[in-house]
Design a protein around this motif. Structure first.
Motif, mmCIF file in Angstrom:
data_model
loop_
_atom_site.group_PDB
_atom_site.id
_atom_site.type_symbol
_atom_site.label_atom_id
_atom_site.label_comp_id
_atom_site.label_asym_id
_atom_site.label_seq_id
_atom_site.Cartn_x
_atom_site.Cartn_y
_atom_site.Cartn_z
ATOM 1 N N GLU A 251 1.054 -1.140 0.260
ATOM 2 C CA GLU A 251 0.116 -0.018 0.194
ATOM 3 C C GLU A 251 1.057 1.142 0.057
ATOM 4 O O GLU A 251 0.371 2.088 0.680
ATOM 5 C CB GLU A 251 -0.775 0.149 1.207
ATOM 6 C CG GLU A 251 -0.060 0.262 2.907
ATOM 7 C CD GLU A 251 0.175 -1.071 3.148
ATOM 8 O OE1 GLU A 251 -0.201 -2.257 2.632
ATOM 9 O OE2 GLU A 251 0.436 -1.319 5.016
ATOM 10 N N HIS A 284 -8.319 -3.253 -0.657
ATOM 11 C CA HIS A 284 -7.406 -4.329 0.773
ATOM 12 C C HIS A 284 -6.643 -2.598 -0.119
ATOM 13 O O HIS A 284 -6.265 -2.029 1.193
ATOM 14 C CB HIS A 284 -7.371 -4.365 1.065
ATOM 15 C CG HIS A 284 -6.289 -5.814 1.958
ATOM 16 N ND1 HIS A 284 -5.654 -6.012 3.144
ATOM 17 C CD2 HIS A 284 -4.941 -5.523 2.180
ATOM 18 C CE1 HIS A 284 -5.433 -5.896 4.300
ATOM 19 N NE2 HIS A 284 -4.506 -6.105 3.298
ATOM 20 N N HIS A 288 -6.430 0.719 2.622
ATOM 21 C CA HIS A 288 -5.203 0.486 3.536
ATOM 22 C C HIS A 288 -4.868 2.895 3.508
ATOM 23 O O HIS A 288 -4.024 3.162 4.505
ATOM 24 C CB HIS A 288 -3.381 0.285 2.877
ATOM 25 C CG HIS A 288 -3.762 -1.196 3.441
ATOM 26 N ND1 HIS A 288 -3.591 -1.114 5.717
ATOM 27 C CD2 HIS A 288 -3.063 -2.557 3.324
ATOM 28 C CE1 HIS A 288 -3.156 -2.734 5.545
ATOM 29 N NE2 HIS A 288 -2.796 -3.400 4.197
ATOM 30 N N GLU A 307 -3.237 -4.169 10.323
ATOM 31 C CA GLU A 307 -4.421 -4.832 8.454
ATOM 32 C C GLU A 307 -5.368 -5.720 9.461
ATOM 33 O O GLU A 307 -5.943 -5.903 8.568
ATOM 34 C CB GLU A 307 -3.100 -6.461 9.165
ATOM 35 C CG GLU A 307 -0.924 -5.861 8.339
ATOM 36 C CD GLU A 307 -1.424 -5.465 6.102
ATOM 37 O OE1 GLU A 307 -2.766 -5.519 6.055
ATOM 38 O OE2 GLU A 307 -0.873 -4.683 6.578
ATOM 39 N N TYR A 368 -3.949 -10.597 10.388
ATOM 40 C CA TYR A 368 -4.234 -10.436 9.768
ATOM 41 C C TYR A 368 -5.800 -11.292 9.803
ATOM 42 O O TYR A 368 -6.749 -9.929 9.786
ATOM 43 C CB TYR A 368 -4.209 -11.162 7.910
ATOM 44 C CG TYR A 368 -3.261 -9.997 7.224
ATOM 45 C CD1 TYR A 368 -1.616 -9.983 7.599
ATOM 46 C CD2 TYR A 368 -3.354 -9.606 6.022
ATOM 47 C CE1 TYR A 368 -0.952 -8.996 7.291
ATOM 48 C CE2 TYR A 368 -2.591 -8.455 5.392
ATOM 49 C CZ TYR A 368 -1.471 -8.642 5.466
ATOM 50 O OH TYR A 368 -0.510 -7.982 6.009
#
Ligand code: ARG
Ligand code: ZN
Length: 843
Positions: A251, A284, A288, A307, A368
């Motif tokens: 990210e 995802h 971030h 996460e 995660y």
């Protein structure tokens, strides 16, 4: 060498701004840095230390005067003035020699970076810790036609480009890319009316595979505005596809770097599952930007802060876009397949670990996926409104900061008035809790008594009771829901809940939606499970009931050779026939527990699992299902045919998933005739690959395999499928030999993580093949891990987890596994990554 959470100390110096100049050359890149430091008023003094590894220092200066710092293998120290000063350095690095794929490296002629967690120190000297945040200005000099970094473009000319990122960020979010790249372009207008230029950068030739990623990006940006009120904050957003990459994606601020497998897709080359995964990874990484970048982590122990939350957000995103029920089932399947074994073995660690030797070893399913489950529980406990208030407060209060789990929980306490001190144990205590249930019914009052117990994990003998949100519904014996879903809040080791005024003893539907990541130990009889499979209104628990029936049937077969449970066969048939259920949900009903999960279930009951017997039981159950559905399968296969142009959305992919599941059953009856036809007629990879898998499993498919190779040999991502499938569909006897043979194929390349995983990862995932009684699976994997470790320690260490369940098995297998692990441990010069992993597994 072990780092402890309790040793955290604030940085002695803060960074005001960073200027970097890169003079790119494959073997000798020069990195010039100019960094403005000032003493941290909140620190107790301390020496000036900069991280730096594998760097050649050419020169260094402070406020313009040359200095000679003291160098070690980990960094440098230097005497500095009181008050603010400017540090300058010039270092040389060799990106072409960097096979670890951490820091600045080259992937097929393209320069790229991976800095999380601690790769920036391989680029230049810097306080490489996430609580040091600064704006960066970057100048890149080189011959590459495209040169990118974080933030907004400042200028570009012949042989140079300049970038400026105004948002203070930790060094792990730094990124640079340079190479011969082409862009698929797009744009996005934020809700406050700013236009953002979007681009997906790929190698020439891959332009046709970017449209899906671009669409997913736009959808993600809109979703984060609508669901979380989060708007994008730069003029550009760039994504780059890279062939050699250790993880899925990264990210980096304004410049996300992706494993090409997580971004490139076309109907001909990618499956529906690939499309869905790409959509969720794009989301995802984009999410971030707020949960990770604008608000980052104080230290790496807090990794789950970004996460767990970002996984939770991408799960919500997929649930909104596709089917919430199916997504929940997929996520729980993943959790059980990947996180549960970790949490129940030698690698168990809390969602927020307390110590590590190598942080790269803690990018785990626990951090995660269990991290995301913890947030889901929090949301269930405080409700949707409480969650929304807490998140607003989080963004308000902590924007621009490097935070901790304490900060995170405090916003929930302040926004909702709840005391979360007991809930915090979810972050501190490792291990999967066991939840057992007793019930009683008397005079219209139904009582459920739950007992929770978390087995010991390495370093944590004693466990305390956790807060468990238990979503529960009650059904009457005729199938009506008499108590709709409510959340019971369990806080004690043993606790009862009563329900009054019931006409008859109800059937409980416990842990609806899998409301807590626990192992439910309920000795329900098969009638109750069959009843819930037929009548539960909660789609997750409906699926779960079928799953439990199948599990018990398989275990009975392993133990006593019992025939497959007719109740399960009939229950599955009934749901398959029921058109009120979406095809993707119906297909999930056929998903059996993994063979590794069955092994764990047996181990939990004090038995030693036999991988070959488990394999045999699963085969037997599938045969029985194929027979039981002999008429239904071909009819459903035809009914699920998709016509018209290929779209990888929930509707079409659900149909293809169900059709392909039926093809698996049909193949067991017709010997592959239908599958061969599907292979010949297929015009997309979803149908092609499923047909090929069916043929290989039936011991056929050699001509198709050769044709596939012929057609796709120049497409790396498709060839990864070709490599992997042959091992996945091999018999237990053939898996190891197939993997060994494929490591000798000219296209096998150990240095490419995707290819390495396609072969050795597929072997590790073949339960009966990997756990072969003679130890050949263990030995082959160990050979390759020993070879990969010096080249790419991160990817090697990650795959060592294949051994984490080794103590479950019989003495013979244990001896072979131990020998393999000890051989790895004894390798001269074994990396820190590898040493930590084998050390924990042998302890
Ligand atoms: N932050 C990235 C993600 O969650 C993962 C990068 C991890 N990389 C590593 N080398 N540990 O998408
Ligand atoms: Zn992430």
């Amino acid at each position: 060498q072990t780092v402890h959470l309790s040793d955290y100390a604030p940085p002695a110096f803060l960074v005001e701004e960073v200027h970097l100049t890169f003079r790119l050359a494959p073997r000798a890149t020069r990195v010039l840095s100019r960094i403005c430091f000032r003493p941290n008023p909140d620190a107790a003094g301390g020496a000036f230390f900069l991280h730096g590894e594998e760097l050649t220092l050419i020169r260094a200066a402070i406020d313009g005067a040359e200095v000679t710092p003291e160098l070690t293998a980990a960094g440098l120290t230097c005497t500095v003035p009181d008050g603010p000063f400017t540090w300058e350095a010039e270092v040389e690095i060799a990106p072409e020699a960097n096979t670890a794929l951490e820091g600045l490296y080259m992937s097929r002629g393209m320069y790229c970076t991976q800095c999380e967690a601690e790769g920036f120190r391989k680029i230049t000297y810097y306080p490489d810790r996430p609580d040091v945040m600064a704006p960066f200005t970057v100048r890149i000099e080189g011959e590459a036609p495209v040169m990118l970094s974080n933030g907004n473009p400042v200028g570009v000319g012949e042989g140079w480009a300049e970038w400026h990122d105004p948002w203070p960020k930790p060094a792990y979010l730094f990124a640079l890319v340079a190479g011969d790249l082409v862009a698929e372009r797009g744009s996005f207008v934020t809700r406050s009316g700013r236009t953002v230029d979007l681009a997906v950068w790929v190698r020439p030739g891959d332009e046709g595979k970017c449209a899906w990623a671009m669409e997913a990006l736009g959808t993600s940006m809109r979703w984060d505005e609508e669901r979380y009120g989060r708007e994008y904050d730069l003029d550009v957003f760039n994504i780059v596809a890279v062939d050699d990459f250790n993880m899925g994606a990264m990210e980096n601020k304004g410049l996300n770097i992706f494993n090409s497998a997580a971004v490139l897709a076309s109907p001909e080359t990618a499956t529906d599952a690939n499309f869905e995964r790409i959509e969720s990874i794009i989301a995802h990484e984009y999410f971030h930007n707020w949960t990770g970048n604008r608000i980052t982590c104080r230290d790496w122990f807090q990794l789950c802060l970004k996460e767990g939350l970002t996984v939770f957000r991408d799960q919500e995103f997929t649930a909104d876009l596709r089917s919430a029920a199916v997504k929940r089932i997929e996520d729980v399947r993943m959790l059980r397949a990947r996180q549960f074994p970790e949490d129940q073995g030698p690698l168990a660690h809390p969602v927020r670990p307390e110590s590590y030797q190598e942080i790269n070893n803690f990018y785990t399913a626990t951090v995660y996926e269990k991290g995301a489950e913890v947030i889901g529980m929090l949301k269930r406990l405080v409700g949707d409104d409480g969650y929304a208030k807490a998140l607003d407060l989080y963004f308000d209060r902590h924007d621009g900061q490097a935070c901790t789990i304490e900060d995170w929980l405090k916003v929930f306490e302040d926004a909702t008035g709840r005391d979360l001190s007991q809930f915090k144990l979810w972050y501190e205590q490792a291990g999967t809790p066991r939840l057992s249930v007793e019930e009683s019914f008397e005079g219209g009052t139904y009582t459920l008594t739950f007992t929770q117990h978390t087995p010991p994990t390495p370093g944590q003998e004693e466990k305390k009771p956790l807060v468990l949100p238990i979503a529960l519904g009650l059904l009457s014996p005729n199938g009506d829901e008499v108590v709709p879903t409510r959340v019971l809040e369990m806080t004690e080791a043993r606790q009862s809940f009563t329900f009054e005024g019931l006409a008859s003893k109800p059937v409980p539907s416990i842990l609806r939606g899998f409301s807590a990541p626990v192992v439910l130990e309920r000795a329900a009889d098969r009638d109750e499970r069959a009843f819930l499979m037929a009548h539960d209104t909660d789609p997750f628990n409906k699926w779960e009931a079928g799953r439990a029936l199948a599990r018990e049937s398989l275990i009975a077969t392993v133990r006593t050779g019992a025939a497959p449970d007719a109740a399960w066969l009939e229950g599955v048939a009934a749901i398959l026939r029921d058109e009120s259920f979406e095809p993707a949900f119906r297909a999930q009903m056929l998903a059996l527990p993994t063979q590794s999960e069955l092994a764990q279930s047996l181990a939990d009951r004090g038995e030693t699992p036999d991988p070959d017997a488990i394999w045999g039981a699963v085969e037997g159950l599938k045969e029985a299902l194929a027979l039981h559905l002999a008429d239904l399968a071909p009819a459903l296969y035809d009914a699920m045919r998709v016509t018209g142009p290929y779209i990888p959305d929930a509707e079409q992919s659900g149909k293809r998933t169900l059709a392909n599941a039926m093809l698996g059953l049909i193949t067991r009856r017709d010997g592959g005739e239908r599958a061969a036809r599907q292979y010949a007629e297929a015009d997309n990879m979803t149908l092609t690959l499923a047909a090929l898998a069916c043929l290989l499993r039936a011991g056929k498919g050699s001509p198709e395999l050769a044709a596939f190779h012929e057609r796709w040999q120049d497409d790396r991502l498709v060839m990864d499928k070709w490599f992997g499938l042959q091992i996945m569909e091999a018999t237990p006897e053939a898996a190891v030999e197939t993997a060994r043979r494929l490591t000798g194929h000219p296209a096998f390349d150990m240095k490419n993580p995707n290819r390495f995983r396609a072969v050795l990862g597929a072997l590790a995932g073949h339960h009966a093949g990997f756990h072969r009684a003679d130890g050949a699976g263990y030995a082959l994997l160990a050979d390759w891990l020993i070879r990969l470790d010096p080249v790419n320690p991160q990817t090697a260490a990650r795959m060592m987890t294949a051994f984490q369940t080794w103590r479950r098995y019989d003495a013979g297998r244990q001896a072979h596994a131990r020998a393999a692990l000890e051989r790895i441990a004894a390798t001269p010069g074994l990396s820190r990554d590898g040493a930590e992993m084998v050390g924990r597994m042998l302890a």
